[in-house]
Motif scaffolding. Structure first.
Motif, PDB file in Angstrom:
ATOM      1  N   UNK A  98       0.839  -1.191   0.000  1.00 52.30           N
ATOM      2  CA  UNK A  98       0.000   0.000   0.000  1.00 52.30           C
ATOM      3  C   UNK A  98       0.876   1.244   0.000  1.00 52.30           C
ATOM      4  N   UNK A  99       0.358   2.303  -0.619  1.00 46.99           N
ATOM      5  CA  UNK A  99       1.022   3.602  -0.633  1.00 46.99           C
ATOM      6  C   UNK A  99       0.012   4.642  -0.167  1.00 46.99           C
ATOM      7  N   UNK A 100       0.455   5.577   0.664  1.00 53.07           N
ATOM      8  CA  UNK A 100      -0.408   6.644   1.149  1.00 53.07           C
ATOM      9  C   UNK A 100       0.306   7.978   0.958  1.00 53.07           C
ATOM     10  N   UNK A 101      -0.379   8.922   0.312  1.00 48.13           N
ATOM     11  CA  UNK A 101       0.160  10.276   0.194  1.00 48.13           C
ATOM     12  C   UNK A 101      -0.205  11.022   1.475  1.00 48.13           C
ATOM     13  N   UNK A 102       0.776  11.483   2.199  1.00 55.45           N
ATOM     14  CA  UNK A 102       0.547  12.104   3.501  1.00 55.45           C
ATOM     15  C   UNK A 102      -0.324  13.354   3.384  1.00 55.45           C
TER      16      UNK A 102
END
Length: 112
Positions: A98-102
């Motif tokens: 998973x990737x999350x843009x802060x």
């Protein structure tokens, strides 16, 4: 998504960066690293100080891309970074869960 870690010669960085931009890979992280390879390089003294010539300075690139772009990125790095000499580097490919843009909270490919 996949994460590509590529260790390359510092002298090839500009060539690799330009090649990646040509295939629309405009964001990646890089940092200076040192490693030890199969080649045996003895240390030496210079002006009274010992220098370990066996530690090889390189750059590490970290690139996260959708799975369908992996082959294009790897091929791009291979073409731009290869000199044909010992010490050209390595490429490792990992799964990214998973990737999350802060800033926005966007997830996965939208976060790239």
């Amino acid at each position: 998504m996949k994460k590509i870690d590529a260790t390359i010669r510092s002298s090839k960085f500009d060539d690799v960066k330009e090649a990646l931009h040509r295939i629309d890979i405009d964001y990646f992280t890089f940092f200076e690293v040192k490693g030890v390879g199969k080649e045996k390089t003895p240390g030496g003294f210079y002006r009274g100080a010992y220098y370990d010539m066996g530690s090889i300075p390189r750059l590490m690139l970290e690139i996260v891309v959708p799975a369908e772009k992996v082959d294009a990125v790897v091929d791009c790095i291979l073409r731009a970074a290869r000199t044909g000499e010992v010490g050209d580097g390595k490429i490792f490919i990992y799964d990214v869960e998973q990737t999350v843009r802060i800033r926005t909270g966007e997830l996965d490919e939208a976060a790239l």
